[in-house]
Design a protein around this motif. Structure first.
Motif, PDB file in Angstrom:
ATOM      1  N   UNK A  32       0.874  -1.144   0.107  1.00 39.19           N
ATOM      2  CA  UNK A  32      -0.089  -0.048  -0.132  1.00 39.19           C
ATOM      3  C   UNK A  32       0.710   1.127  -0.026  1.00 39.19           C
ATOM      4  N   UNK A  33       2.136   1.122   0.595  1.00 40.62           N
ATOM      5  CA  UNK A  33       3.056   2.416   0.810  1.00 40.62           C
ATOM      6  C   UNK A  33       3.354   2.803  -0.528  1.00 40.62           C
ATOM      7  N   UNK A  34       3.713   1.773  -1.485  1.00 37.68           N
ATOM      8  CA  UNK A  34       3.999   1.851  -2.954  1.00 37.68           C
ATOM      9  C   UNK A  34       2.852   2.159  -3.650  1.00 37.68           C
ATOM     10  N   UNK A  35       1.713   2.185  -3.227  1.00 39.27           N
ATOM     11  CA  UNK A  35       0.255   2.477  -4.097  1.00 39.27           C
ATOM     12  C   UNK A  35       0.191   1.195  -4.941  1.00 39.27           C
ATOM     13  N   UNK A  36       0.659  -0.129  -4.627  1.00 43.56           N
ATOM     14  CA  UNK A  36       0.432  -0.996  -5.625  1.00 43.56           C
ATOM     15  C   UNK A  36      -1.253  -1.301  -5.650  1.00 43.56           C
ATOM     16  N   UNK A  37      -1.712  -1.714  -6.763  1.00 46.01           N
ATOM     17  CA  UNK A  37      -3.345  -1.772  -6.964  1.00 46.01           C
ATOM     18  C   UNK A  37      -3.421  -3.184  -7.615  1.00 46.01           C
ATOM     19  N   UNK A  38      -2.441  -3.590  -8.484  1.00 46.57           N
ATOM     20  CA  UNK A  38      -2.533  -5.168  -9.099  1.00 46.57           C
ATOM     21  C   UNK A  38      -1.181  -6.013  -8.613  1.00 46.57           C
ATOM     22  N   UNK A  39      -1.538  -7.202  -8.653  1.00 48.73           N
ATOM     23  CA  UNK A  39      -0.374  -8.068  -8.245  1.00 48.73           C
ATOM     24  C   UNK A  39      -0.469  -9.296  -9.485  1.00 48.73           C
ATOM     25  N   UNK A  40       0.978  -9.686  -9.817  1.00 51.36           N
ATOM     26  CA  UNK A  40       0.840 -10.790 -10.785  1.00 51.36           C
ATOM     27  C   UNK A  40       1.685 -11.889  -9.560  1.00 51.36           C
ATOM     28  N   UNK A  41       1.148 -12.628  -9.548  1.00 50.75           N
ATOM     29  CA  UNK A  41       1.495 -13.806  -8.567  1.00 50.75           C
ATOM     30  C   UNK A  41       2.317 -15.113  -9.454  1.00 50.75           C
ATOM     31  N   UNK A  42       3.386 -15.193  -9.780  1.00 49.08           N
ATOM     32  CA  UNK A  42       4.005 -16.125 -10.681  1.00 49.08           C
ATOM     33  C   UNK A  42       4.233 -17.400  -9.972  1.00 49.08           C
ATOM     34  N   UNK A  43       3.778 -17.406  -8.866  1.00 44.85           N
ATOM     35  CA  UNK A  43       4.160 -18.902  -8.125  1.00 44.85           C
ATOM     36  C   UNK A  43       2.589 -19.493  -7.549  1.00 44.85           C
ATOM     37  N   UNK A  44       1.729 -19.381  -8.287  1.00 38.94           N
ATOM     38  CA  UNK A  44       0.555 -19.639  -7.961  1.00 38.94           C
ATOM     39  C   UNK A  44       0.210 -21.248  -7.684  1.00 38.94           C
ATOM     40  N   UNK A  45       0.981 -22.015  -7.975  1.00 37.75           N
ATOM     41  CA  UNK A  45       0.984 -23.483  -7.345  1.00 37.75           C
ATOM     42  C   UNK A  45       1.350 -23.576  -5.920  1.00 37.75           C
ATOM     43  N   UNK A  46       2.141 -22.529  -5.386  1.00 40.34           N
ATOM     44  CA  UNK A  46       2.761 -22.761  -3.842  1.00 40.34           C
ATOM     45  C   UNK A  46       2.300 -21.593  -3.128  1.00 40.34           C
ATOM     46  N   UNK A  47       1.981 -20.476  -3.713  1.00 43.79           N
ATOM     47  CA  UNK A  47       1.799 -19.214  -2.878  1.00 43.79           C
ATOM     48  C   UNK A  47       0.313 -18.736  -3.291  1.00 43.79           C
ATOM     49  N   UNK A  48      -0.369 -18.596  -2.146  1.00 49.43           N
ATOM     50  CA  UNK A  48      -1.911 -18.131  -2.412  1.00 49.43           C
ATOM     51  C   UNK A  48      -1.763 -16.449  -2.500  1.00 49.43           C
ATOM     52  N   UNK A  49      -2.842 -16.061  -2.783  1.00 50.61           N
ATOM     53  CA  UNK A  49      -3.330 -14.500  -3.174  1.00 50.61           C
ATOM     54  C   UNK A  49      -3.620 -14.181  -1.817  1.00 50.61           C
ATOM     55  N   UNK A  50      -2.781 -13.565  -1.193  1.00 57.70           N
ATOM     56  CA  UNK A  50      -2.923 -13.257   0.291  1.00 57.70           C
ATOM     57  C   UNK A  50      -4.116 -11.996   0.659  1.00 57.70           C
ATOM     58  N   UNK A  51      -4.181 -11.226  -0.227  1.00 57.24           N
ATOM     59  CA  UNK A  51      -5.183 -10.240  -0.113  1.00 57.24           C
ATOM     60  C   UNK A  51      -6.174  -9.975  -1.306  1.00 57.24           C
ATOM     61  N   UNK A  52      -6.866 -10.913  -1.452  1.00 57.48           N
ATOM     62  CA  UNK A  52      -7.741 -10.902  -2.771  1.00 57.48           C
ATOM     63  C   UNK A  52      -9.081  -9.666  -2.630  1.00 57.48           C
ATOM     64  N   UNK A  53      -9.111  -9.156  -1.649  1.00 58.39           N
ATOM     65  CA  UNK A  53     -10.205  -8.119  -1.553  1.00 58.39           C
ATOM     66  C   UNK A  53      -9.383  -6.770  -1.641  1.00 58.39           C
ATOM     67  N   UNK A  54      -8.015  -6.480  -1.639  1.00 55.68           N
ATOM     68  CA  UNK A  54      -7.378  -5.194  -1.612  1.00 55.68           C
ATOM     69  C   UNK A  54      -6.754  -4.870  -2.758  1.00 55.68           C
ATOM     70  N   UNK A  55      -6.338  -6.122  -3.389  1.00 53.37           N
ATOM     71  CA  UNK A  55      -5.503  -5.787  -4.746  1.00 53.37           C
ATOM     72  C   UNK A  55      -6.230  -6.843  -5.727  1.00 53.37           C
ATOM     73  N   UNK A  56      -6.053  -6.522  -7.116  1.00 53.43           N
ATOM     74  CA  UNK A  56      -6.325  -7.329  -8.271  1.00 53.43           C
ATOM     75  C   UNK A  56      -5.233  -8.190  -8.675  1.00 53.43           C
TER      76      UNK A  56
END
Length: 183
Positions: A32-56
């Motif tokens: 949020x400090x960096x004003x991130x709005x979108x996240x590309x998760x390139x480790x979707x097999x092992x890493x969840x989307x941690x904040x699905x209601x806060x980021x696209x």
């Protein structure tokens, strides 16, 4: 360079593109400090989307192995980043360690949007996050993308200096054992 120093760190690649690892993907306040709005998760097999209601999120289920064809995800990740930027968004790209998959996507993005050579894009991303090191097959995919974009290869292929060992590739690159060197 030891990845621990960069674990949990969000590194700015451009004013609207950032890179990091799974731990930085869990740092909501930092994102949020960096004003991130979108996240590309390139480790979707092992890493969840941690904040699905806060980021696209855009999730890619790919492992960091030479059996994976990351180029199959170049277009979709590029479009996601471009669409986010068109809406004034900022994008954070991560994988497990923030070294290979995420770096490959950021380098591809810079080559395509800025017309940079692989050498220039790699150096730029490495200057922002010194631990990056795309695996050989991902690097080779970037070499092929560079040739498609610029019509030339900016790097010398060398079998002894990239990782100091050879990797045998299967499928499209079967029999290849070279590695890329950036000097």
């Amino acid at each position: 360079m030891h990845p621990g120093r960069y674990s949990g760190v969000v590194n700015e690649i451009t004013s609207n593109l950032y890179i990091g690892d799974r731990f930085s993907a869990q740092e909501k306040d930092e994102l949020k400090r960096h004003d991130v709005t979108h996240i590309v998760n390139m480790a979707g097999r092992t890493c969840p989307s941690f904040f699905p209601t806060d980021f696209t999120y855009f999730v890619v289920k790919i492992d960091d192995t030479t059996e994976e064809d990351i180029s199959a995800h170049f277009e979709s990740t590029f479009e996601f980043i471009e669409n986010a930027h068109a809406k004034g968004g900022r994008v954070f790209v991560h994988c497990e360690a923030g070294r290979s998959r995420s770096a490959t996507i950021c380098i591809n993005y810079l080559m395509r949007t800025k017309g940079w050579t692989l050498k220039k894009a790699f150096r730029h991303v490495k200057s922002k996050r010194p631990i990056i090191m795309p695996n050989f097959r991902f690097f080779f995919a970037l070499c092929e993308m560079e040739k498609e974009i610029t019509g030339v290869y900016s790097l010398k292929l060398d079998a002894s200096t990239y990782y100091n060992y050879n990797i045998r590739l299967e499928g499209k690159y079967s029999g290849m054992t070279t590695t890329c060197t950036i000097s």
